[in-house]
Each structure stands twice: as structure tokens, then as C-alpha cells.
Design a protein around this motif. Structure first.
Motif, mmCIF file in Angstrom:
data_model
loop_
_atom_site.group_PDB
_atom_site.id
_atom_site.type_symbol
_atom_site.label_atom_id
_atom_site.label_comp_id
_atom_site.label_asym_id
_atom_site.label_seq_id
_atom_site.Cartn_x
_atom_site.Cartn_y
_atom_site.Cartn_z
ATOM 1 N N HIS A 57 0.829 -1.205 0.000
ATOM 2 C CA HIS A 57 0.000 0.000 0.000
ATOM 3 C C HIS A 57 0.869 1.262 0.000
ATOM 4 O O HIS A 57 1.949 1.281 0.582
ATOM 5 C CB HIS A 57 -0.897 0.034 1.238
ATOM 6 N N ASN A 58 0.357 2.287 -0.667
ATOM 7 C CA ASN A 58 0.964 3.614 -0.620
ATOM 8 C C ASN A 58 0.203 4.448 0.397
ATOM 9 O O ASN A 58 -1.007 4.663 0.249
ATOM 10 C CB ASN A 58 0.912 4.277 -1.999
ATOM 11 N N VAL A 59 0.902 4.896 1.443
ATOM 12 C CA VAL A 59 0.246 5.524 2.590
ATOM 13 C C VAL A 59 0.866 6.887 2.869
ATOM 14 O O VAL A 59 2.079 6.990 3.100
ATOM 15 C CB VAL A 59 0.369 4.647 3.851
ATOM 16 N N ALA B 181 4.761 6.632 15.119
ATOM 17 C CA ALA B 181 4.185 5.300 15.316
ATOM 18 C C ALA B 181 3.602 4.767 14.009
ATOM 19 O O ALA B 181 3.744 3.577 13.682
ATOM 20 C CB ALA B 181 3.110 5.348 16.399
ATOM 21 N N SER B 182 2.964 5.637 13.231
ATOM 22 C CA SER B 182 2.410 5.239 11.931
ATOM 23 C C SER B 182 3.507 4.754 10.994
ATOM 24 O O SER B 182 3.333 3.746 10.291
ATOM 25 C CB SER B 182 1.658 6.410 11.290
ATOM 26 N N MET B 183 4.621 5.448 10.985
ATOM 27 C CA MET B 183 5.726 5.047 10.115
ATOM 28 C C MET B 183 6.209 3.640 10.463
ATOM 29 O O MET B 183 6.481 2.819 9.577
ATOM 30 C CB MET B 183 6.876 6.054 10.249
ATOM 31 N N ASN C 87 4.486 1.351 1.602
ATOM 32 C CA ASN C 87 5.318 2.479 1.173
ATOM 33 C C ASN C 87 4.830 3.779 1.791
ATOM 34 O O ASN C 87 3.743 4.257 1.460
ATOM 35 C CB ASN C 87 5.295 2.594 -0.362
ATOM 36 N N PRO C 88 5.599 4.381 2.723
ATOM 37 C CA PRO C 88 5.132 5.607 3.369
ATOM 38 C C PRO C 88 5.524 6.871 2.601
ATOM 39 O O PRO C 88 6.610 6.959 2.021
ATOM 40 C CB PRO C 88 5.864 5.570 4.720
ATOM 41 N N ILE C 89 4.620 7.832 2.607
ATOM 42 C CA ILE C 89 4.916 9.196 2.184
ATOM 43 C C ILE C 89 4.653 10.076 3.402
ATOM 44 O O ILE C 89 3.549 10.068 3.950
ATOM 45 C CB ILE C 89 4.053 9.633 0.996
ATOM 46 N N ALA C 90 5.671 10.794 3.843
ATOM 47 C CA ALA C 90 5.594 11.546 5.091
ATOM 48 C C ALA C 90 5.481 13.036 4.801
ATOM 49 O O ALA C 90 6.277 13.575 4.021
ATOM 50 C CB ALA C 90 6.838 11.278 5.938
ATOM 51 N N ASN D 29 12.754 11.555 -1.382
ATOM 52 C CA ASN D 29 11.616 11.545 -2.314
ATOM 53 C C ASN D 29 10.314 11.136 -1.634
ATOM 54 O O ASN D 29 9.238 11.269 -2.221
ATOM 55 C CB ASN D 29 11.878 10.587 -3.479
ATOM 56 N N ASN D 30 10.404 10.604 -0.424
ATOM 57 C CA ASN D 30 9.217 10.188 0.315
ATOM 58 C C ASN D 30 8.792 11.203 1.374
ATOM 59 O O ASN D 30 7.909 10.920 2.184
ATOM 60 C CB ASN D 30 9.465 8.845 1.011
#
Length: 368
Positions: free
Chosen positions: A157-159, A171-173, A182-185, A205-206
Motif C-alpha cells: 500500500h501507498n500511505v 508510530a504510523s511510520m 510504502n510511506p509518504i511523510a 523523495n518520500n
């Protein structure tokens, strides 16, 4: 004797009525009046975790705020002083007097002594300090419930996670990476990027340093999605900010994507008390979603506040058990410590948005 009487005195922050942070008062009370019965534990508190909900509660902007006088605070750590007769073993653990524990409470946390149900308490890992324990349960439970229980997080998932350098964000990361997603912060200031890169080895890039306007932010998200090869769209958005950042994220959800809303940091009043004219303007211009439109769009908007799940003891215990087992949790990041006597300054610092990780109040010797 006078000495024993002094020893019995506890301290707690109270507010006579929600409305303003400057109404908080530190008062003495007799902790021997806290009587343990049934499944309750009596805790000598050593550290207190601060949350944005504390600010909203004190300012009267939190729907769960008690009427009249109350003690704020949702999470703590400390030592067990007494154990009720009905306390039973849970998940292979039974509380013992003198044990170091961390817990959550439905208000009442800003105190040196408290009573709490044993089901909402867990032992602190041996290599964690009291401060780290006090900063763990609220944030991690919030992140897990939003991502896993509501968001349906899966591998690949892209989150997108707003305020990723804060307590719930960090905590989410951890949860996202443990699920091979895949995290986007997003962060409010560029200075917070280094923390995410160091703690999670997250590529630049994230990471998005949020622009002030929704239009600019939309372009940022679009560019980041291209760089991360997620043209299909975002699977989950963890939104604690809302304001101009809601619509760009909603628009970029994939088919079946979900935006999970659990806060409104963009509406946090900058002072001790709310600016009702400013809030009214923000309320009038808040984002809205057409229920008919989301049918064709195949998107979901979900909101939650765990404080309304307080009575679902078995469900919350099962969630906590799953959460603790599924993630190789790092030691929680405590970004700033204040003494208990400086609670107002601590809340104002949290309110400023400058913090990374958790802001914690310390009672007695730090880290003991």
C-alpha cells in the motif's frame, strides 16, 4: 504526624471549567483517599504523555471533555502501589506491586497518583525509561486503529501520513514499514526531515514539507506520487491536520482508497483560549465530501476518536495485543521533557508545532 501527612499529599493539575489553558491550577490532594477495589490498580505516576487532545479539552473544543472541573491527561507511566482483588492475568501478564507500567486513562492523567483499570495498563519494556513508556500507548494505539482497523493496511500500500515527525506520525511510520508498505511523510518544517531519514532510512523523495496553500500542496503530492511510482493513487491517508490539505489528499486516493481523519491540527488556536471568529471562519470553509460522489469515486472517508471506544474493553485489549505483537517497536522518541510543575509551558510548546516525537511531563528524578 505532620511528616506522614505531608507524605500523603499528591499533586494534580485541574481546570475548573474548559475554556483556557491559563485556568489550569496545580493543587494538592490526599492520595490515601484513592481506594483500590475490584479490577483497579493504584499507580504512583512518574511521567505523563501530552497529546493534542489535552489542549483541545482544556480549551473546550473537544466533544469528550467532562463538564465542570476535571484533571486532563490521557496517558502515563509509573509504579504499581496497590492491586484490586479482582485483577486477573491478561495476555500472559498479571500486575505486581512495584512493577513499572504504562497506561491510558479517560482523563485524569496529570497527577502524581491515580486509579485505573488493569486492562488499560501494560508493563514497560525493561530497556525503556518512564518517559518513553508514557509516550507510547496513546500514539501507537491511535496509529494502529487508523491504519489497520479502519484503513485496512496491506503490504504494498501507498500511505501518506501527515505530521509524520510527531508522536502518532512516528508510530504510523513504524506500522507502515512493518507491513512492507510504502510511506509518504508530510512535515510542517524542513528541519524535521533529518529525523525521518535517520530513524527510518526514509528517502528524501518520500518526504513532503507541506506548502502553505492547498494548491501548492496538491502539486507536491502529485510530484511525490510520480517519484514513488504510485500513479494509481494513495491507498490510505492518515489525516490529523485537515484544513487546506484534506481535499488534495482525497482527490489522490486510488479506487478503494481511504482517508482516515482523527484530528484537526490546522484549527489549533495559537493562544491560551480559542479565537472564536477565526474558528468560525475555518469551520465555514472546512472541506466537505458529497456522499453521492464517493459512490462513483470508490473512496472512503473514516473518522475516529478512541476515547469513545473506552467501554469496549475486550475489543481494545485485543487491538493492543495485536499491535504489540505485530511491530518490532523502537524505543519511543521523547522530543522534549518538562517538569510536572511546568505543564502549561509544555502544552504551549506542543501547541506551537515545534516538537518532534512526544512531549512528556516528568515527576521526580528523570528516567528513574
Amino acid at each position: 504526624s505532620q511528616g506522614s501527612s505531608a507524605m500523603a499529599k499528591g499533586k494534580r493539575w485541574t481546570i475548573p471549567k474548559a475554556g483556557s489553558l491559563d485556568q489550569l491550577r496545580l493543587e494538592l490532594f490526599d492520595e490515601t483517599d484513592l481506594h483500590v477495589e475490584q479490577d483497579l490498580l493504584k499507580i504512583e505516576v512518574r511521567a505523563i504523555g501530552l497529546n493534542f487532545a489535552d489542549i483541545f479539552a482544556c480549551q473546550g473544543l473537544y466533544s469528550a471533555t467532562p463538564t465542570g472541573s476535571f484533571v486532563p491527561g490521557l496517558e502515563f507511566s509509573g509504579v504499581i502501589l496497590e492491586i484490586g482483588g479482582d485483577v486477573k492475568e491478561r495476555d500472559g501478564w498479571k500486575p505486581k506491586i512495584g512493577e513499572r507500567v504504562m497506561g491510558v486513562t479517560r482523563f485524569g492523567g496529570y497527577t502524581t497518583h491515580l486509579l485505573t483499570r488493569s486492562c488499560f495498563v501494560r508493563p514497560i519494556p525493561s530497556d525503556w525509561s518512564f518517559e518513553e513508556g508514557a509516550g507510547f500507548l496513546c500514539t501507537s494505539l491511535t496509529a494502529w486503529y487508523g491504519l489497520v482497523c479502519l484503513g485496512g493496511l496491506k503490504s504494498g500500500h501507498n500511505v501518506l501520513v501527515h505530521s509524520a515527525a510527531g508522536g502518532v506520525g512516528l508510530a504510523s511510520m513504524e506500522i507502515i514499514l512493518a507491513h512492507n508498505a510504502n510511506p509518504i511523510a508530510t512535515i510542517g518544517t524542513a528541519s524535521k526531515a533529518a529525523l525521518l531519514q535517520e530513524r527510518f532510512n526514509l528517502p528524501s523523495n518520500n518526504i513532503i514539507v507541506r506548502a502553505k496553500s492547498g494548491r501548492e500542496f496538491a502539486d507536491q503530492v502529485g510530484e511525490c506520487m510520480k517519484l514513488n511510482n504510485c500513479q494509481e493513487g494513495l491507498d490510505i491517508v492518515m489525516d490529523s491536520v485537515q484544513g487546506p490539505y484534506f481535499q488534495p489528499c482525497y482527490d489522490r486516493l486510488c479506487r478503494g482508497g481511504r482517508i482516515v481523519v482523527f484530528g484537526a491540527a490546522s484549527m489549533t488556536p495559537p493562544g491560551d483560549r480559542p479565537n472564536w471568529f477565526r474558528l468560525a471562519w475555518q469551520w465555514l470553509w472546512r472541506p466537505t465530501v458529497d456522499p453521492l460522489e464517493i459512490i462513483a469515486a470508490n473512496k472512503g472517508v473514516l473518522g475516529f476518536n478512541l476515547i469513545w471506544m473506552w467501554d469496549k474493553v475486550e475489543e481494545m485489549s485485543d487491538i493492543l495485543k495485536s499491535m504489540l505483537a505485530a511491530v518490532p517497536w523502537k524505543r519511543p522518541l521523547v522530543g522534549r521533557k518538562f517538569s510536572m510543575e511546568d505543564a502549561k509551558d509544555a502544552l504551549r510548546f506542543l501547541q506551537s508545532g515545534q516538537n518532534v516525537g512526544k512531549v512528556v511531563l516528568v515527576i521526580g528524578p528523570s528516567g528513574s
